[in-house]
Write a protein that holds these residues in place. Structure first.
Motif, short mmCIF file in Angstrom:
data_model
loop_
_atom_site.label_atom_id
_atom_site.label_comp_id
_atom_site.label_asym_id
_atom_site.label_seq_id
_atom_site.Cartn_x
_atom_site.Cartn_y
_atom_site.Cartn_z
N LEU A 48 -1.80 3.16 -3.12
CA LEU A 48 -0.61 3.67 -2.42
C LEU A 48 0.21 4.59 -3.32
CD1 LEU A 48 0.57 0.45 -0.48
CD2 LEU A 48 -0.60 2.45 0.47
N SER A 70 1.57 4.33 5.96
CA SER A 70 2.34 3.75 4.85
C SER A 70 3.60 4.57 4.65
CB SER A 70 1.49 3.75 3.57
OG SER A 70 2.25 3.26 2.50
N TYR A 337 3.96 -4.98 -1.54
CA TYR A 337 4.09 -4.40 -0.20
C TYR A 337 4.40 -5.45 0.86
CZ TYR A 337 -0.79 -5.57 -1.04
OH TYR A 337 -1.93 -6.20 -1.46
N ILE A 361 2.87 0.05 6.70
CA ILE A 361 3.03 -0.63 5.40
C ILE A 361 4.35 -0.20 4.77
CG2 ILE A 361 2.13 -0.81 3.04
CD1 ILE A 361 -0.63 -0.55 4.06
N ALA A 363 5.62 0.34 1.47
CA ALA A 363 5.10 0.45 0.09
C ALA A 363 6.27 0.19 -0.88
CB ALA A 363 4.48 1.82 -0.13
#
Ligand code: HEM
Length: 468
Positions: A48, A70, A337, A361, A363
């Protein structure tokens, strides 16, 4: 299947008003998506970091067959701050340990009911009532360490995790878990399961009938049987404590057996693994930064005074210690996360429309390392958390416990209190040193832990506060 046809066939649209698709990756392979890249970068967190560097604060990729979006900016976090439901995609691998009935998988009304019912067990008042227990456990730890021959290394990870495992079991499950041998066995079984599941998260699934699967199943069964015995014991020996204890709340609400074990396991796992690693990393950083350690020691000495004990009254005065914990959560990225989704309607984020059901997501770890908010992000500097500096930053730039939909980690107060109690006691009695030549590397999983044992050495302080 080729790269372009894999994505085209699934016709995934995440567009903004001008019709532009969200930036990010196409699937390389229909089954594995971009998992090869996750593996190449070493972990989902490191992947990520790379993804957002390439594509900016909002980016898509394929987590196996599932497309996910994300996000990695305080502004985008804020836009999702009312979302409660959590997608399974990042956590499904942990089901064998906590079971599908457990709170991490509960959404909508059911999930909200559970949070409302269990959260009071970890409220400020409840946690303050646990401090005496944390203090006793810290004293036991110091007693053990003081008998370690001078210059002998201390296995910091093992000791910290055992401390936090005792703290959560003894405060949430009653007095079934008092035996040192039993705690150590439980921890060893947990370690077997956790390492196996982290391998699974990286795509390495054990073969049915293999030795690895057998080992995992045995360790998992040991933990489940131990929890069943603890529940049985508590049912036969009801509490006299005033504090709301998780096991009692679960029993009072007639939670069915399977779910009850799953909930306890979720709180034990959450309650000792991440906070244990917070303690490990904090001890590691202060061993590497003696100036920080000295400043913290001066605070602890002044606050704890003659009694030398952490109490519900003085713990709030450990202000610099809290800054050290916050900077540890940031630099070590203890929990990298979290995730949310909406399975009833599209979500608009940063001007893009994200289709119903797409996992999003958070992050968290990428934002904790973003030089925009944290200049020279790798540097460990607790002064970043001085009240003035905090007030200048976007409130969503530091969210190590998650934030959205009132589903932030329920144990955050508990974690700060137990780790502060341990650190204050350790510093009052010892100076903590790094082991020369040791390189402590991070393994980023669902929780970030040192790759190998993190060793420290201790020097006992004398009563006039010089060191022996
Ligand atoms: C340094 C320590 C800790 C860190 C960094 C941490 C981090 C997190 C994060 C990021 C989440 C996901 C939140 C979200 O989805 O927005 C979470 C959830 C959770 N944590 Fe923690 N945690 C810690 C300590 C604890 C402790 C001490 C407990 C238990 C007392 C605990 C129990 C849980 C549980 C049960 C959940 C799932 C809650 C739900 O599904 O609603 N954690 N934690």
């Amino acid at each position: 299947m080729s790269l372009s046809s894999a994505t085209d066939n699934r016709n995934f649209l995440v567009r903004n008003k001008s019709g532009n698709d969200i930036p990010g990756l196409k699937a390389k392979d229909i089954k594995h998506g971009n998992l090869d890249l996750v593996k190449k970068h070493g972990s989902l967190h490191e992947f990520l970091m790379w993804l957002h560097q390439q594509y900016g604060p909002i980016a898509k990729f394929w987590f196996g067959e599932q497309i996910v979006v994300s996000i990695a900016s305080p502004q985008l976090f804020k836009e999702t701050s009312r979302m409660f439901d959590r997608p399974e995609v990042l956590l499904s691998i942990f089901k064998p340990l906590v079971t599908e009935h457990a709170i991490p998988y509960a959404n909508k009304g059911d999930g909200k009911w559970r949070r409302n019912t269990y959260d009071p067990c970890f409220s400020h008042e409840s946690v303050m009532r646990c401090i005496e227990k944390f203090q006793t456990l810290a004293e036991e730890l110091l007693e053990k360490w003081s008998q370690t021959p001078r210059d002998e290394h201390i296995p910091c990870r093992q000791e910290a995790l055992l401390f936090t495992l005792k703290a959560i079991t003894q405060t949430s499950l009653g007095d079934y878990f008092l035996d040192e041998e039993q705690i150590t066995q439980f921890w060893k079984a947990y370690d077997v399961c956790w390492y196996d599941m982290e391998e699974r998260l990286g795509g390495d699934i054990p073969k049915p009938g293999s030795e690895r699967e057998r080992k995992f199943n045995n360790a998992n069964k040991y933990m489940k049987d131990t929890l069943a015995a603890a529940i049985d014991y508590r049912q036969k020996n009801p509490t006299t404590e005033k504090r709301e204890m998780l096991i009692d709340v679960l029993i009072e609400n007639n939670i069915p057996d399977d779910m009850l074990r799953g909930e306890l396991m979720s709180f034990i796992v959450g309650g000792f693994h991440s906070s244990g690693n917070l303690l490990v990393w904090a001890l590691h950083f202060i061993s590497v930064y003696p100036v920080v350690q000295e400043k913290m020691y001066q605070e602890v000495k002044a606050v704890l005074g003659d009694t030398g004990k952490v109490t519900p009254v003085n713990i709030a005065k450990l202000v610099y210690t809290r800054q050290v914990m916050d900077e540890t959560l940031r630099v070590a990225v203890v929990s990298p996360y979290a995730g949310r989704y909406d399975d009833e309607k599209d979500v608009t984020l940063g001007g893009y429309v994200i289709p119903t059901g797409t996992p999003i997501i958070h992050a968290l770890g990428v934002v904790l390392n973003d030089p925009v908010w944290w200049p020279n992000p790798k540097k460990f500097d607790p002064d970043r958390f001085s009240p003035e500096k905090v007030s200048e930053r976007h409130p969503y730039s530091f969210q190590p416990f998650g934030f959205a939909g009132k589903r932030k980690c329920p144990g955050y107060r508990f974690a700060y209190a137990e780790v502060a109690t341990a650190l204050a006691n350790i510093l009052l009695r010892f100076q903590v040193h790094e082991v020369k030549g040791q390189k402590v590397k991070a393994k980023y999983g669902l929780v970030t832990t040192p790759v190998d044992e993190a060793w420290i050495t201790l020097t006992e302080r004398t009563s006039n506060n010089s060191v022996k």
